[in-house]
Write an enzyme that holds these catalytic residues in place. Structure first.
Site: not given
Length: 372
Positions: A69-71
């Site tokens: 995940p890149c958030q």
């Protein structure tokens, strides 16, 4: 080769690496993405929670992939880095790698991993690969160089215990084709949900398709056509522009498909990478000692023993094909007058620079819509 996928999303890694790897296990916790995986890969076992993936699940795996995940490392996210609830999950990949030592590790994330949160997430990734005895290479690649009409710069990291990752990720390079000038002679993609602090103006392509927006909803970018009309891509067009077959995400709830497609990896980039895994090429790009501060370079490698080198490479392979909206036949939907008016109002009040005549063209389109 036998592979295991963490944070599988809607299966972009699996689709792109179809001719290279056979996936024995997937991991995905999002119910909407699970629906797509169940439809597209019904025979592949899945573990929902990455924390429940066991080392024994990877015993025969030669490749471990993770589009983590890149958030927490994206510019539009909270930039909490490894302390964030989402991006900190990459630790599970190294937990499993330490227990099993698969031949190769392959990661994908946003290109801003090089500098947000002080570059500490990328520093962690490099350090952990070295601690486990892997040689590594990373490179920023733009999906537009693979024939997709979307400006999408992404970070790819390959670590290996069995061969030289430079011969896969860094050997095939050429000049990035020049984008056409920003002109109303070409379609202009932009973020209609923004306007005050950013706009994403892109000539003859879309800016990066995102899972969310500045106003908190999953939304496609808009396009000002040379005709003066303003249009939105349909979800099927977005799938194509990401490199998926039309209807790939149809098993997910309709309201979730934009978010899933926006989060996905572009399969054509993985197809190229998979081809290089099967047929490595010679590495000869000049390099220099890796700087000890951010921003980290566009491309680099490490020998697994502490030596690190930055490399001067483009974001494109040698046979780069620039994706262009004007050269494809896509389906479009109208944008509402309310949405278009909101962008024009925000843009008018902002201090951002816009192409001369761009906002006037949007105002003209808005008047035409109001009269229709």
């Amino acid at each position: 080769m036998r592979a295991v996928s963490l944070f599988s999303g809607i299966g972009g890694f699996e689709l792109g690496l179809m001719g290279t790897a056979e996936f024995a296990l997937m991991n995905e916790i999002d119910p909407a993405a699970q629906a797509v995986l169940d439809f597209r890969y019904p025979t592949v076992p899945r573990v929902d929670d990455v924390g429940l993936v066991r080392p024994e699940d990877l015993r025969q795996a030669a490749l471990l992939v993770a589009g983590f995940p890149c958030q927490d490392v994206s510019i539009v996210g909270g930039q909490r880095g490894l302390g964030g609830e989402k991006s900190g999950l990459v630790r599970h990949m190294f937990r499993l790698a330490e227990a099993v030592r698969p031949d190769r590790l392959l990661l994908e994330n946003v290109q801003s991993i090089r500098f947000v949160h002080g570059g500490r997430v990328l520093a962690y990734v490099m350090h952990e690969a070295e601690r486990l005895g892997y040689r590594w290479a990373y490179r920023i690649l733009d999906s537009r160089a693979f024939g997709l009409p979307q400006r999408r710069r992404r970070f790819y990291f390959l670590a290996s215990r069995v061969d030289d990752p430079r011969e896969v990720l860094l050997s095939d390079h050429g000049p990035m084709p020049a984008s056409p000038p920003l002109s109303q002679d070409f379609p202009i993609g932009f973020y209609w949900t923004e306007g005050r602090f950013g706009h994403g103006l892109t000539s003859d392509a879309l800016p990066p398709i995102k899972s969310g927006s500045a106003i908190g909803i999953p939304s496609p970018p808009a396009v000002l056509m040379p005709s003066g009309e303003v249009r939105l891509p349909t979800i099927e067009t977005a799938e194509r522009i990401q490199g998926f077959p039309v209807g790939w995400s149809k098993a997910a709830p309709a309201r979730q498909r934009w978010r899933l497609v926006g989060n996905a990896v572009s399969p054509p980039v993985l197809e190229w990478l998979g081809g290089r895994l099967k047929n490595p090429g010679p590495f000869s790009a000049p390099g220099f000692d890796m700087p000890n501060r951010t921003p980290w370079p566009i491309a680099a490698w490490g020998d697994g023993k502490g030596r690190r080198q930055a490399v001067m490479l483009s974001e494109a392979p040698s046979d780069a094909r620039l994706g262009r909206l004007s050269e494809g036949c896509f389906e479009w939907a109208p944008i509402s007058s309310r949405a278009l008016r909101g962008f024009v109002d925000r843009a008018t009040d902002s201090r951002l620079s816009y192409l001369a005549g761009f906002l006037d063209s949007l105002r003209t389109a808005l008047k035409s819509q109001d009269l229709a």
